[in-house]
Design an enzyme around this catalytic site. Structure first.
Site, mmCIF file in Angstrom:
data_model
loop_
_atom_site.group_PDB
_atom_site.id
_atom_site.type_symbol
_atom_site.label_atom_id
_atom_site.label_comp_id
_atom_site.label_asym_id
_atom_site.label_seq_id
_atom_site.Cartn_x
_atom_site.Cartn_y
_atom_site.Cartn_z
ATOM 1 N N TYR A 144 67.618 13.277 37.242
ATOM 2 C CA TYR A 144 67.332 13.853 36.511
ATOM 3 C C TYR A 144 67.518 15.668 36.554
ATOM 4 C CZ TYR A 144 63.407 10.471 35.609
ATOM 5 O OH TYR A 144 62.499 9.969 35.565
ATOM 6 N N ARG A 181 51.885 9.763 28.178
ATOM 7 C CA ARG A 181 50.908 8.694 28.983
ATOM 8 C C ARG A 181 49.649 8.688 28.613
ATOM 9 N NH1 ARG A 181 55.600 8.290 33.819
ATOM 10 N NH2 ARG A 181 57.116 8.185 31.970
ATOM 11 N N LYS A 261 71.848 7.020 31.174
ATOM 12 C CA LYS A 261 70.986 6.035 31.025
ATOM 13 C C LYS A 261 69.976 5.926 29.893
ATOM 14 C CE LYS A 261 66.649 4.490 33.971
ATOM 15 N NZ LYS A 261 65.919 4.856 33.798
ATOM 16 N N HIS A 285 63.252 3.344 28.808
ATOM 17 C CA HIS A 285 62.344 3.592 30.206
ATOM 18 C C HIS A 285 61.483 2.930 30.226
ATOM 19 C CE1 HIS A 285 62.340 6.761 32.487
ATOM 20 N NE2 HIS A 285 60.651 6.217 32.827
ATOM 21 N N GLY A 318 61.708 -4.507 30.131
ATOM 22 C CA GLY A 318 61.379 -6.047 28.454
ATOM 23 C C GLY A 318 61.468 -6.826 30.390
ATOM 24 N N ARG A 340 59.587 -2.744 36.320
ATOM 25 C CA ARG A 340 58.420 -3.119 36.826
ATOM 26 C C ARG A 340 58.129 -4.968 37.430
ATOM 27 N NH1 ARG A 340 57.286 -1.383 31.222
ATOM 28 N NH2 ARG A 340 56.266 0.515 31.286
#
Ligand code: FNR
Length: 392
Positions: A144, A181, A261, A285, A318, A340
């Site tokens: 970052y 979020r 990215k 992301h 995904g 995830r």
């Protein structure tokens, strides 16, 4: 190996039903942890599109393809040999899912011969994770990127990563501020501002940041955590303060392969080629940053057509099964990042849970290719000719 173990009726540490990991993990996590990993930007539109996009493509099996062995999953990306065509996506704050956090995840990565991408928002230091990943582990560093007024901190981070054996630099371009979020906001949760400061551990140990903090405040970071944590957060999420011309600075100070990215358009992919980086991650992301967006997979073939022979293409967002990995590779990815799913494995079973997820995805990929008559993951075998598009 995985399939045969299943046939021996040994009890796996975790179910092999990849589509159950999310539900199972979410049912066992605190609402904060669930909100953070499952939660997405806005109304989850981008996240849902990421998943749905895979269903628009089908793998068509060929018959009587004579092969001596099981499909070859090995590949080479940016000069590195990979046993499998996947890597673990950078995910911050892993300690909230399991106290062993980043250390367990990176150990599982090394054991399963899968490269581990260290997140700038890790709840462990660059050096500790490198040590746990070991001398045979493959590890890459995700940045970052602080604003240019903090170039000295950026240089410090890059030098530490290089010294600790991280070989590629992933620069995340979609997170110069955190996304909208709602689940985190409903929980009043900011992973980087927790009272135990879990999410800023990697930053607050940086010697340059610490020295400057002491000069500014006259005390050590530990003596003024309520100030240090938000200061670090503002340092790594500085808003949109850089342009394409700034990439040169990273090239001067890294000296190895650089991968951008968060690329989602052909125009930006072309820019990446123009500035001379070695790779891109086609990623949104996991739909956690911008809502109302396109699926990441939907953009992949367009980007592959535009720049595929000029740089390496990584893909994420995904991916939930071995078949998804095959589809992403057929549409142009050279290497697929798992996000995830491994976090759910970590939440459910620590190091073993992560290893189970990785193995399970690789086992399914191998059998999917075998049953489809695709002998390897190389582009000569696994390309768009193995897919058909289902009607919308
Ligand atoms: C992420 N991601 C991420 N990316 C990054 O560059 N640095 C980071 O610190 C994080 N942190 C992070 C935390 C959590 C909980 C998640 C789920 C994701 C994004 C990650 O690298 C990857 O792009 C997505 O996870 C891919 O989407 P899927 O596979 O989760 O759908």
């Amino acid at each position: 190996e995985i399939y045969n173990r299943g046939l021996n009726f040994e009890r796996p540490v975790l179910t092999f039903q990849a589509d159950k990991w999310e539900e199972l993990a979410c049912s066992r996590m605190s609402s904060e942890a669930k909100g953070y990993v499952y939660g997405s930007a806005g109304t989850r539109e981008t996240t849902d599109k990421n998943r749905a996009a895979f269903k628009k493509w089908s793998i068509v099996p060929r018959r009587l393809v004579k092969t001596e062995t099981f499909p070859d999953l090995s590949t080479e990306v940016l000069g590195e040999k990979l046993q499998f065509p996947i890597a673990m996506a950078p995910v911050g704050v892993l300690k909230i899912f399991n106290p062993a956090g980043e250390i367990a995840a990176t150990q599982a990565a090394a054991k399963e011969a899968v490269p581990y991408i260290f997140s700038s928002a890790a709840a462990a230091t660059i050096e500790d994770v490198a040590e746990a990943n070991g001398k045979d582990g493959q590890r890459w560093y995700q940045l970052y990127w602080p604003s240019r007024e903090h170039d000295d901190i950026t240089i410090s981070l890059l030098n530490r990563a290089k010294k600790a054996g991280y070989t590629m630099l992933f620069v995340t371009l979609d997170t110069y501020i955190l996304g909208w979020r709602p689940s985190d906001m409903d929980n009043g949760y900011n992973p980087f501002m927790r009272s135990d400061r879990i999410g800023v551990e990697s930053g607050l140990t940086d010697p340059v940041f610490r020295k400057q903090f002491k000069e500014r405040h006259g005390v050590e970071v530990e003596e003024k955590m309520d100030t240090a944590a938000p200061e670090w957060m503002r340092t790594i999420f500085p808003g949109m303060s850089k342009g394409w011309e700034d990439i040169k600075f990273l090239q001067e100070h890294w000296g190895g392969p650089i991968v951008l990215k968060g690329i989602q358009t052909v125009a930006d992919a072309r820019k990446a080629v123009e500035v001379g980086v070695q790779g891109i991650v086609v990623s949104n992301h996991g739909g956690r940053q911008q809502d109302g967006g396109n699926s990441s997979l939907g953009m992949l073939p367009h980007i592959k057509d535009a720049v595929g022979d000029k740089l390496s293409i990584f893909f994420d967002s995904g991916v939930g099964s071995g078949a998804d990995i095959a589809k992403a590779m057929a549409l142009g990815a050279d290497c697929v990042l798992i996000g995830r799913p491994y976090v759910y494995g970590l939440a459910l079973g620590g190091e073993q849970g992560v290893a189970h997820v990785l193995k399970s995805l690789m086992g399914e990929l191998e059998l999917t290719l075998h049953l489809s008559g695709i002998p390897s993951v190389s582009k000569k075998d696994l390309n768009r000719s193995v897919l058909v598009r289902e009607d919308d």
